[in-house]
Scaffold this motif. Structure first.
Motif, PDB file in Angstrom:
ATOM      1  N   PHE A  46       0.836  -1.210   0.000  1.00 22.39           N
ATOM      2  CA  PHE A  46       0.000   0.000   0.000  1.00 22.39           C
ATOM      3  C   PHE A  46       0.866   1.253   0.000  1.00 22.39           C
ATOM      4  O   PHE A  46       0.658   2.175  -0.793  1.00 22.39           O
ATOM      5  N   GLY A  47       1.874   1.280   0.871  1.00 24.10           N
ATOM      6  CA  GLY A  47       2.762   2.434   0.969  1.00 24.10           C
ATOM      7  C   GLY A  47       3.554   2.639  -0.309  1.00 24.10           C
ATOM      8  O   GLY A  47       3.724   3.766  -0.776  1.00 24.10           O
ATOM      9  N   PHE A  48       4.013   1.516  -0.895  1.00 28.27           N
ATOM     10  CA  PHE A  48       4.810   1.590  -2.113  1.00 28.27           C
ATOM     11  C   PHE A  48       3.989   2.193  -3.248  1.00 28.27           C
ATOM     12  O   PHE A  48       4.480   3.015  -4.023  1.00 28.27           O
ATOM     13  N   ASP A  49       2.745   1.766  -3.335  1.00 28.68           N
ATOM     14  CA  ASP A  49       1.845   2.289  -4.360  1.00 28.68           C
ATOM     15  C   ASP A  49       1.745   3.811  -4.259  1.00 28.68           C
ATOM     16  O   ASP A  49       1.771   4.524  -5.258  1.00 28.68           O
ATOM     17  N   ALA A  50       1.662   4.302  -3.026  1.00 28.20           N
ATOM     18  CA  ALA A  50       1.517   5.743  -2.805  1.00 28.20           C
ATOM     19  C   ALA A  50       2.808   6.505  -3.121  1.00 28.20           C
ATOM     20  O   ALA A  50       2.781   7.506  -3.843  1.00 28.20           O
ATOM     21  N   VAL A  51       3.944   6.015  -2.603  1.00 29.35           N
ATOM     22  CA  VAL A  51       5.184   6.792  -2.757  1.00 29.35           C
ATOM     23  C   VAL A  51       5.843   6.614  -4.130  1.00 29.35           C
ATOM     24  O   VAL A  51       6.696   7.402  -4.509  1.00 29.35           O
ATOM     25  N   SER A  52       5.447   5.576  -4.885  1.00 29.26           N
ATOM     26  CA  SER A  52       6.074   5.347  -6.194  1.00 29.26           C
ATOM     27  C   SER A  52       5.462   6.212  -7.292  1.00 29.26           C
ATOM     28  O   SER A  52       6.018   6.309  -8.378  1.00 29.26           O
ATOM     29  N   ARG A  53       4.321   6.837  -7.014  1.00 28.77           N
ATOM     30  CA  ARG A  53       3.674   7.659  -8.039  1.00 28.77           C
ATOM     31  C   ARG A  53       4.589   8.788  -8.486  1.00 28.77           C
ATOM     32  O   ARG A  53       5.155   9.498  -7.664  1.00 28.77           O
TER      33      ARG A  53
END
Ligand SMILES: [Zn+2]
Length: 113
Positions: A46-53
């Motif tokens: 979940f966190g990766f999805d957010a910060v990878s944008r």
């Protein structure tokens, strides 16, 4: 949030690798998250999805390995499986255990273009 900081750390690793190796797209990020580490794979995803944008890792697939916990029992003098950190030795029931595996959290490999 702990996992968000870790996700940001993963992005930092990817950014450093991209600068060093010159790739521009990351297809897959292989992570190792030991079952004894205090990290929730779902929270990382979940966190990766957010910060990878907006980064080169946007849309990358997370492939998470979950190595099991392992310890060395000082009483039995051999390695034993350790399902959780506070679990006793499965053979002798003792607590003289040294954790030897399952605590890691790292980026193992990047599949890039
Ligand atoms: Zn034992």
């Amino acid at each position: 949030m702990h996992e968000l900081a870790l996700s940001q750390g993963i992005i930092d690793v990817i950014r450093d690798q991209a600068a060093a190796q010159g790739f521009t797209t990351v297809k897959t990020v292989r992570l190792v998250i030991g079952t004894l580490s205090h990290v929730e794979p779902q929270a990382i995803a979940f966190g990766f999805d957010a910060v990878s944008r907006g980064t080169i890792a946007e849309g990358a697939v997370l492939d998470i390995e979950r190595p099991p916990g392992q310890a060395f029992c000082l009483s039995c003098e051999k390695p034993v499986p350790l399902p959780e950190r506070s679990a006793p030795c499965p053979d002798c029931g003792g607590h003289q255990l040294m954790v030897t595996g399952g605590e890691e959290m790292r980026v193992k490999e990047l599949e890039v273009e």
